[in-house]
Scaffold this motif. Structure first.
Motif, PDB file in Angstrom:
ATOM      1  N   THR A 250     -11.827   2.668   6.223  1.00 56.33           N
ATOM      2  CA  THR A 250     -11.134   2.376   4.963  1.00 56.33           C
ATOM      3  C   THR A 250     -10.766   0.904   4.942  1.00 56.33           C
ATOM      4  O   THR A 250     -10.320   0.359   5.957  1.00 56.33           O
ATOM      5  CB  THR A 250      -9.795   3.142   4.842  1.00 56.33           C
ATOM      6  OG1 THR A 250      -9.951   4.415   5.391  1.00 56.33           O
ATOM      7  CG2 THR A 250      -9.343   3.246   3.399  1.00 56.33           C
ATOM      8  N   GLU A 252      -8.391  -2.161   4.115  1.00 61.09           N
ATOM      9  CA  GLU A 252      -6.930  -2.246   4.086  1.00 61.09           C
ATOM     10  C   GLU A 252      -6.428  -2.498   2.658  1.00 61.09           C
ATOM     11  O   GLU A 252      -5.411  -1.957   2.245  1.00 61.09           O
ATOM     12  CB  GLU A 252      -6.501  -3.387   5.000  1.00 61.09           C
ATOM     13  CG  GLU A 252      -5.040  -3.369   5.322  1.00 61.09           C
ATOM     14  CD  GLU A 252      -4.680  -4.516   6.231  1.00 61.09           C
ATOM     15  OE1 GLU A 252      -5.281  -5.610   6.110  1.00 61.09           O
ATOM     16  OE2 GLU A 252      -3.801  -4.313   7.076  1.00 61.09           O
ATOM     17  N   ARG A 253      -7.156  -3.334   1.916  1.00 61.61           N
ATOM     18  CA  ARG A 253      -6.809  -3.594   0.510  1.00 61.61           C
ATOM     19  C   ARG A 253      -8.008  -3.259  -0.346  1.00 61.61           C
ATOM     20  O   ARG A 253      -9.140  -3.580   0.037  1.00 61.61           O
ATOM     21  CB  ARG A 253      -6.458  -5.082   0.314  1.00 61.61           C
ATOM     22  CG  ARG A 253      -5.122  -5.470   0.912  1.00 61.61           C
ATOM     23  CD  ARG A 253      -4.845  -6.940   0.660  1.00 61.61           C
ATOM     24  NE  ARG A 253      -5.820  -7.812   1.301  1.00 61.61           N
ATOM     25  CZ  ARG A 253      -6.364  -8.886   0.741  1.00 61.61           C
ATOM     26  NH1 ARG A 253      -6.033  -9.251  -0.479  1.00 61.61           N
ATOM     27  NH2 ARG A 253      -7.228  -9.627   1.387  1.00 61.61           N
ATOM     28  N   TRP A 254      -7.777  -2.635  -1.475  1.00 61.88           N
ATOM     29  CA  TRP A 254      -8.888  -2.269  -2.361  1.00 61.88           C
ATOM     30  C   TRP A 254      -8.946  -3.173  -3.585  1.00 61.88           C
ATOM     31  O   TRP A 254      -9.900  -3.132  -4.348  1.00 61.88           O
ATOM     32  CB  TRP A 254      -8.719  -0.828  -2.848  1.00 61.88           C
ATOM     33  CG  TRP A 254      -8.951   0.212  -1.822  1.00 61.88           C
ATOM     34  CD1 TRP A 254      -8.788   0.113  -0.476  1.00 61.88           C
ATOM     35  CD2 TRP A 254      -9.401   1.557  -2.054  1.00 61.88           C
ATOM     36  NE1 TRP A 254      -9.091   1.290   0.136  1.00 61.88           N
ATOM     37  CE2 TRP A 254      -9.459   2.188  -0.802  1.00 61.88           C
ATOM     38  CE3 TRP A 254      -9.731   2.268  -3.198  1.00 61.88           C
ATOM     39  CZ2 TRP A 254      -9.849   3.523  -0.664  1.00 61.88           C
ATOM     40  CZ3 TRP A 254     -10.125   3.583  -3.072  1.00 61.88           C
ATOM     41  CH2 TRP A 254     -10.184   4.200  -1.806  1.00 61.88           C
ATOM     42  N   ALA A 277     -15.364   0.540  -0.004  1.00 67.03           N
ATOM     43  CA  ALA A 277     -13.928   0.780   0.180  1.00 67.03           C
ATOM     44  C   ALA A 277     -13.663   1.788   1.289  1.00 67.03           C
ATOM     45  O   ALA A 277     -12.648   1.725   1.978  1.00 67.03           O
ATOM     46  CB  ALA A 277     -13.307   1.276  -1.130  1.00 67.03           C
ATOM     47  N   HIS A 278     -14.573   2.750   1.481  1.00 66.00           N
ATOM     48  CA  HIS A 278     -14.308   3.850   2.433  1.00 66.00           C
ATOM     49  C   HIS A 278     -15.589   4.561   2.836  1.00 66.00           C
ATOM     50  O   HIS A 278     -16.533   4.646   2.041  1.00 66.00           O
ATOM     51  CB  HIS A 278     -13.381   4.879   1.771  1.00 66.00           C
ATOM     52  CG  HIS A 278     -13.847   5.281   0.402  1.00 66.00           C
ATOM     53  ND1 HIS A 278     -14.931   6.087   0.185  1.00 66.00           N
ATOM     54  CD2 HIS A 278     -13.404   4.917  -0.835  1.00 66.00           C
ATOM     55  CE1 HIS A 278     -15.123   6.234  -1.109  1.00 66.00           C
ATOM     56  NE2 HIS A 278     -14.220   5.522  -1.761  1.00 66.00           N
ATOM     57  N   ASP A 294     -14.288   7.294  -7.600  1.00 70.64           N
ATOM     58  CA  ASP A 294     -13.750   5.922  -7.732  1.00 70.64           C
ATOM     59  C   ASP A 294     -14.205   5.324  -9.063  1.00 70.64           C
ATOM     60  O   ASP A 294     -13.398   4.747  -9.816  1.00 70.64           O
ATOM     61  CB  ASP A 294     -14.291   4.984  -6.638  1.00 70.64           C
ATOM     62  CG  ASP A 294     -13.809   5.324  -5.247  1.00 70.64           C
ATOM     63  OD1 ASP A 294     -12.893   6.147  -5.113  1.00 70.64           O
ATOM     64  OD2 ASP A 294     -14.373   4.750  -4.286  1.00 70.64           O
ATOM     65  N   GLU A 321      -6.023   1.870  -7.402  1.00 68.42           N
ATOM     66  CA  GLU A 321      -5.966   1.892  -5.936  1.00 68.42           C
ATOM     67  C   GLU A 321      -5.084   3.037  -5.432  1.00 68.42           C
ATOM     68  O   GLU A 321      -5.456   3.774  -4.523  1.00 68.42           O
ATOM     69  CB  GLU A 321      -5.449   0.559  -5.396  1.00 68.42           C
ATOM     70  CG  GLU A 321      -5.446   0.530  -3.872  1.00 68.42           C
ATOM     71  CD  GLU A 321      -4.846  -0.736  -3.274  1.00 68.42           C
ATOM     72  OE1 GLU A 321      -3.935  -1.313  -3.907  1.00 68.42           O
ATOM     73  OE2 GLU A 321      -5.269  -1.128  -2.189  1.00 68.42           O
ATOM     74  N   ARG A 322      -3.912   3.192  -6.044  1.00 71.81           N
ATOM     75  CA  ARG A 322      -2.966   4.231  -5.609  1.00 71.81           C
ATOM     76  C   ARG A 322      -3.596   5.615  -5.706  1.00 71.81           C
ATOM     77  O   ARG A 322      -3.577   6.397  -4.770  1.00 71.81           O
ATOM     78  CB  ARG A 322      -1.715   4.180  -6.487  1.00 71.81           C
ATOM     79  CG  ARG A 322      -0.462   3.849  -5.721  1.00 71.81           C
ATOM     80  CD  ARG A 322       0.815   4.066  -6.478  1.00 71.81           C
ATOM     81  NE  ARG A 322       0.751   3.959  -7.918  1.00 71.81           N
ATOM     82  CZ  ARG A 322       1.014   2.842  -8.619  1.00 71.81           C
ATOM     83  NH1 ARG A 322       1.332   1.738  -7.990  1.00 71.81           N
ATOM     84  NH2 ARG A 322       0.968   2.848  -9.938  1.00 71.81           N
ATOM     85  N   ARG A 324      -6.804   6.590  -6.007  1.00 71.37           N
ATOM     86  CA  ARG A 324      -8.015   6.858  -5.241  1.00 71.37           C
ATOM     87  C   ARG A 324      -7.758   6.860  -3.740  1.00 71.37           C
ATOM     88  O   ARG A 324      -8.369   7.623  -3.002  1.00 71.37           O
ATOM     89  CB  ARG A 324      -9.097   5.821  -5.597  1.00 71.37           C
ATOM     90  CG  ARG A 324      -9.616   5.908  -7.003  1.00 71.37           C
ATOM     91  CD  ARG A 324     -10.156   7.299  -7.329  1.00 71.37           C
ATOM     92  NE  ARG A 324     -11.125   7.734  -6.355  1.00 71.37           N
ATOM     93  CZ  ARG A 324     -11.208   8.983  -5.894  1.00 71.37           C
ATOM     94  NH1 ARG A 324     -10.396   9.915  -6.308  1.00 71.37           N
ATOM     95  NH2 ARG A 324     -12.118   9.292  -4.987  1.00 71.37           N
ATOM     96  N   ARG A 325      -6.851   6.019  -3.263  1.00 77.10           N
ATOM     97  CA  ARG A 325      -6.553   5.979  -1.837  1.00 77.10           C
ATOM     98  C   ARG A 325      -6.079   7.339  -1.328  1.00 77.10           C
ATOM     99  O   ARG A 325      -6.465   7.800  -0.257  1.00 77.10           O
ATOM    100  CB  ARG A 325      -5.436   4.969  -1.583  1.00 77.10           C
ATOM    101  CG  ARG A 325      -5.854   3.813  -0.767  1.00 77.10           C
ATOM    102  CD  ARG A 325      -4.641   2.961  -0.500  1.00 77.10           C
ATOM    103  NE  ARG A 325      -4.993   1.615  -0.175  1.00 77.10           N
ATOM    104  CZ  ARG A 325      -5.594   1.234   0.938  1.00 77.10           C
ATOM    105  NH1 ARG A 325      -5.924   2.107   1.838  1.00 77.10           N
ATOM    106  NH2 ARG A 325      -5.882  -0.029   1.150  1.00 77.10           N
ATOM    107  N   LEU A 329      -7.926   9.467   1.522  1.00 82.21           N
ATOM    108  CA  LEU A 329      -7.214   9.725   2.773  1.00 82.21           C
ATOM    109  C   LEU A 329      -7.272  11.218   3.100  1.00 82.21           C
ATOM    110  O   LEU A 329      -7.576  11.614   4.228  1.00 82.21           O
ATOM    111  CB  LEU A 329      -5.753   9.258   2.651  1.00 82.21           C
ATOM    112  CG  LEU A 329      -4.907   9.508   3.897  1.00 82.21           C
ATOM    113  CD1 LEU A 329      -5.384   8.609   5.037  1.00 82.21           C
ATOM    114  CD2 LEU A 329      -3.419   9.238   3.635  1.00 82.21           C
TER     115      LEU A 329
END
Ligand SMILES: Cc1cc2nc3c(=O)[nH]c(=O)nc-3n(C[C@H](O)[C@H](O)[C@H](O)COP(=O)(O)OP(=O)(O)OC[C@H]3O[C@@H](n4cnc5c(N)ncnc54)[C@H](O)[C@@H]3O)c2cc1C
Length: 378
Positions: A250, A252-254, A277-278, A294, A321-322, A324-325, A329
């Protein structure tokens, strides 16, 4: 395109092209970066796509025909000590649990759709735009250039993919075998209902992979037959084999902002999507499903923005970002957990996991919940 692009998408893989089409539908002007040349090698993989991905691609008229998108009506997952889980589409009141999609056919559909999208201009190098979306896959050079830390956990495994023809029809069933060493063999139905064609994805120990890749076709097929206990009779290899090292990763920042240009003006914003991104282990067949989600999520925040906000507004990107992360996860933890569960050989884990699989198979509520998550219906 007479006016300058509002979004520059770097990478014309399945996620990049899907995003370009979604934005074009919203009348957003897109530059899609696809360097000339590319690879001439045919991808031997077939992806398990869920109902959410199917609906998305259908809405873009990019879903392949029935010969290249085979419905999975049943799924059989075998443990190493007699444990077994059986999913059936009709038990969950759906037409199919997933669809196994031929990758070159899907790529062709998307390329054709992009050709007919007037809002999308295919370019061979990046152009300036208020928003740049990086869809360059797991080894993204732009992500590196931006200095984004990429947290990578390597599995000591490689995935071998190939196409096979079996002695007996696949009966629209996807089959998976987990063995005591944590290796996972998946045989996925291809070629439409009633066919005997299969896509193989075999996640094996990294040191065993070269040996399996070097075997001649007959010897390789015999190994596959042994690994699945002769479930579908003898096999014939119908494609080349290809192998991928496996990892979970992943960024760290998207999202973020490019540094100011030489003229002192602030640069545009950027976002990562898809494998850039992942990445997750392919044992659950979810990597591209996440990447397509995404694209859908980013297009959604752009579509629902206030009219005075730019497509590159950081507040929009943070929302993307919030959301999709959290999803990524959860899926990363689930696939990682399964991989870990089957990579331990010390008792009582092997007994426990097979006992757990039998118990799980009888627990209607939890099974239903897991199936709906994997189908993208949750
Ligand atoms: C063996 C295996 C089996 C899998 N099975 C499944 C499955 O069943 N279901 C599922 O959902 N997922 C599956 N996956 C995951 C899936 O392959 C990926 O999640 C998916 O391909 C990601 O798509 P993407 O468009 O983000 O990246 P990619 O497919 O990697 O595409 C990136 C594109 O960007 C281009 N590019 C790269 N660098 C640049 C650059 N600097 N400038 C411009 N262009 C660039 C590349 O040429 C490529 O066209 C599997 C993966 C593996 C390894």
């Amino acid at each position: 395109m007479a006016l300058p692009p509002e979004v520059c998408i770097r990478g014309a893989g399945i996620v990049g092209r899907t995003l370009a089409l979604l934005l074009a539908r919203e009348r957003v002007r897109v530059a899609l970066v696809a360097p000339a040349g590319g690879t001439a090698r045919k991808d031997v993989r077939a992806y398990a796509l869920n109902a959410a991905s199917k609906a998305l691609l259908e809405s873009l008229r990019a879903w392949p025909d029935a010969a290249h998108a085979t419905p999975v009506r049943e799924m059989l997952v075998h443990g190493d000590g007699g444990g077994r889980v059986h999913f059936q589409a009709r038990r969950h009141a759906v037409d199919a649990l997933a669809w196994i999609v031929d990758v070159p056919a899907l790529e062709r559909q998307l390329a054709d759709a992009v050709r007919f999208a007037p809002q999308v201009e295919v370019v061979d190098s990046p152009v300036a735009a208020p928003l740049t979306v990086v869809c360059e896959g797991r080894a993204s050079a732009t992500r590196e250039l931006l200095g984004v830390h990429h947290e990578v956990t390597r599995y000591p495994q490689h995935a071998i993919a190939a196409r096979l023809e079996a002695e007996t029809p696949h009966d629209d069933t996807a089959r998976q075998w987990f063995d005591a060493q944590g290796e996972v063999l998946a045989l996925l139905p291809l070629g439409g209902p009633g066919s005997r064609h299969l896509a193989l994805v075999w996640s094996v120990d990294q040191f065993r992979a070269p040996e399996l890749m070097a075997l001649d076709a007959d010897a390789f097929c015999e190994r596959v037959r042994e690994a699945c206990g002769g479930a579908l009779g003898a096999f014939t290899l119908t494609s080349e084999r290809a192998a991928w090292p496996l990892q979970r990763a992943t960024a760290e920042r998207w999202i973020g902002r490019f540094p100011a240009g030489d003229d002192g003006r602030p640069g545009g914003t950027w976002a990562l999507a898809g494998d850039a991104a992942h990445t997750v282990h392919p044992l659950a067949g979810q990597g591209l499903n996440l990447g397509l989600a995404d694209a859908a999520g980013l297009a959604q925040v752009i579509r629902s923005r206030d009219y005075w906000r730019s497509v590159g507004d950081e507040r929009l990107l943070r929302r993307y970002e919030r959301a999709r992360r959290a999803d990524v996860l959860a899926m990363g933890l689930a696939t990682d957990g399964l991989q870990q569960l089957f990579s331990h050989t010390l008792e009582p884990l092997p007994q426990l996991r097979n006992w757990g699989m039998r118990g799980f198979d009888r627990t209607r509520l939890i099974k239903n919940w897991i199936a709906r998550q994997a189908m993208g219906l949750a």
